[in-house]
Design an enzyme around this catalytic site. Structure first.
Site, PDB file in Angstrom:
ATOM      1  N   LYS A  54       0.846  -1.206   0.000  1.00  0.00           N
ATOM      2  CA  LYS A  54       0.000   0.000   0.000  1.00  0.00           C
ATOM      3  C   LYS A  54       0.879   1.253   0.000  1.00  0.00           C
ATOM      4  CE  LYS A  54      -3.732  -2.628   2.098  1.00  0.00           C
ATOM      5  NZ  LYS A  54      -4.558  -3.001   3.252  1.00  0.00           N
ATOM      6  N   GLN A  98      -4.351  -1.714   9.591  1.00  0.00           N
ATOM      7  CA  GLN A  98      -4.339  -3.040   8.973  1.00  0.00           C
ATOM      8  C   GLN A  98      -4.965  -4.072   9.922  1.00  0.00           C
ATOM      9  OE1 GLN A  98      -3.518  -3.571   5.808  1.00  0.00           O
ATOM     10  NE2 GLN A  98      -3.893  -5.769   5.920  1.00  0.00           N
ATOM     11  N   ASP A 121     -10.794   2.915   4.381  1.00  0.00           N
ATOM     12  CA  ASP A 121     -11.126   1.489   4.340  1.00  0.00           C
ATOM     13  C   ASP A 121     -12.639   1.273   4.408  1.00  0.00           C
ATOM     14  OD1 ASP A 121      -9.359  -0.609   4.003  1.00  0.00           O
ATOM     15  OD2 ASP A 121      -8.492  -0.377   6.000  1.00  0.00           O
TER      16      ASP A 121
HETATM   17  N1  GUN Z   1      -6.961  -7.013   6.080  1.00  0.00           N
HETATM   18  C1  GUN Z   1      -7.366  -7.721   4.994  1.00  0.00           C
HETATM   19  N2  GUN Z   1      -7.934  -6.896   4.086  1.00  0.00           N
HETATM   20  C2  GUN Z   1      -7.886  -5.654   4.609  1.00  0.00           C
HETATM   21  C3  GUN Z   1      -8.317  -4.386   4.131  1.00  0.00           C
HETATM   22  O1  GUN Z   1      -8.875  -4.228   3.042  1.00  0.00           O
HETATM   23  N3  GUN Z   1      -8.075  -3.343   4.967  1.00  0.00           N
HETATM   24  C4  GUN Z   1      -7.473  -3.499   6.184  1.00  0.00           C
HETATM   25  N4  GUN Z   1      -7.311  -2.408   6.924  1.00  0.00           N
HETATM   26  N5  GUN Z   1      -7.089  -4.650   6.656  1.00  0.00           N
HETATM   27  C5  GUN Z   1      -7.282  -5.730   5.861  1.00  0.00           C
END
Ligand code: GUN
Length: 293
Positions: A54, A98, A121
């Site tokens: 990311k 995350q 998110d």
């Molecule tokens: N863990 C797995 N997929 C995601 C996501 O799209 N965002 C976040 N923050 N954590 C994740």
């Protein structure tokens, strides 16, 4: 193979290029760089890989990223305190915590502490609540489900009036994907571990989103001929013929379903690249919201 392959890599690249062009236009107009803060708690290896991808994407698109790492022993107050500081930081437009968090932390409270204008998110309860309600619009939609719907729309799949089946009801993918499909006027069935006659239910689907986390669970004879199949699963299985002795497969048995479906995402190269692309899109949007645009 009779199904059309859904090229998530190519579609994600286009989304990223569009986001990069928007960033370039903002910079040319003298506006600040959009900034994404990532919060990683603990040492989960998969989470480390996702977060660094990311951050890399931000750099490629001309955006700032601010990486925060907390030890697995971080307290609830420390994580929420960091989120509050990021809420107050004008250089930070989007905040991504995350998941999963270490089990002693209250995920709901952490996500609820994120300012909804920075919730790229889309997991804040207010954004999810709005997603679930008629006549309300979330500021942001969760990235993976957003990517799934985007792929279907790019392929010209008709969602209105279709029978859609979502395999899995997770907060991150299954449930928001189902809510998005309802908003597109699909008739939606959500399946889970207690669903009776799963193959029979899946066979009704014109559109199938598989996000159950079980390697190659969906077989060829579960799928309605011509269905659009979106495979969110990423599972590592043993394959003694593969160079590393393992390979990645989805929740769908690609080799069987490719001869039945109308279109299908591969794994890898289907939904995977879309998650980060949609995060970049959401972050640009957050920067525009911050500028009052
Ligand atoms: N863990 C797995 N997929 C995601 C996501 O799209 N965002 C976040 N923050 N954590 C994740």
């Amino acid at each position: 193979m009779t199904a059309q392959l859904i090229d998530g890599k190519a579609i994600a690249l286009k989304v990223r290029q569009d986001a990069a062009a928007e960033v370039a236009a903002m910079l040319a107009a003298g506006k600040p760089k959009p900034g994404l803060a990532t919060v990683l708690v603990g040492e989960n290896p998969a989470s480390q890989v996702y977060v660094s991808s990311k951050q890399k994407a931000c750099a490629e698109l001309g955006m700032e990223s601010f990486g925060y790492k907390l030890p697995a022993s971080a307290t609830q107050e420390e994580v929420e305190g960091l989120v509050r500081n990021l809420n107050a930081d004008p250089k930070v437009n989007g905040i991504l915590v995350q998941l999963p968090l270490p089990s002693h932390l209250d995920e709901e409270k952490v996500l609820g502490a994120i300012s909804i204008e920075k919730d790229v998110d889309g997991f804040h309860p207010l954004n999810i609540g709005r997603l679930a309600q008629k006549g309300r619009d979330p500021l942001f939609v969760p990235c993976t489900p957003f990517g799934c719907i985007f792929l279907l729309e790019q392929m010209g799949v008709t969602l209105e009036g279709c029978n859609a089946v979502v395999l899995g009801r997770s907060n991150i993918v299954g449930m928001p994907a189902a809510l998005l499909l309802v908003r597109k006027n699909a008739t939606v069935t959500i399946c889970h571990s207690k669903t009776k006659d799963l193959p029979g239910v899946v066979r009704q689907a014109d559109v199938l989103i598989a996000a159950i986390g079980k390697a190659e669970m969906v077989r060829g004879d579960w799928v309605k001929p011509g269905a659009a199949v979106i495979d969110v699963g990423i599972n590592r299985i043993e394959d003694l013929n593969a160079p590393k002795g393992t390979r990645l497969v989805g929740d769908v048995c690609f080799d069987e379903v490719k001869d039945v479906a109308g279109c299908i995402t591969p794994v890898p190269g289907g939904v995977g690249p879309m998650t980060i692309a949609m995060l970049m899109r959401n972050t640009v949007r957050a920067a525009k919201i911050a500028l009052g645009e």
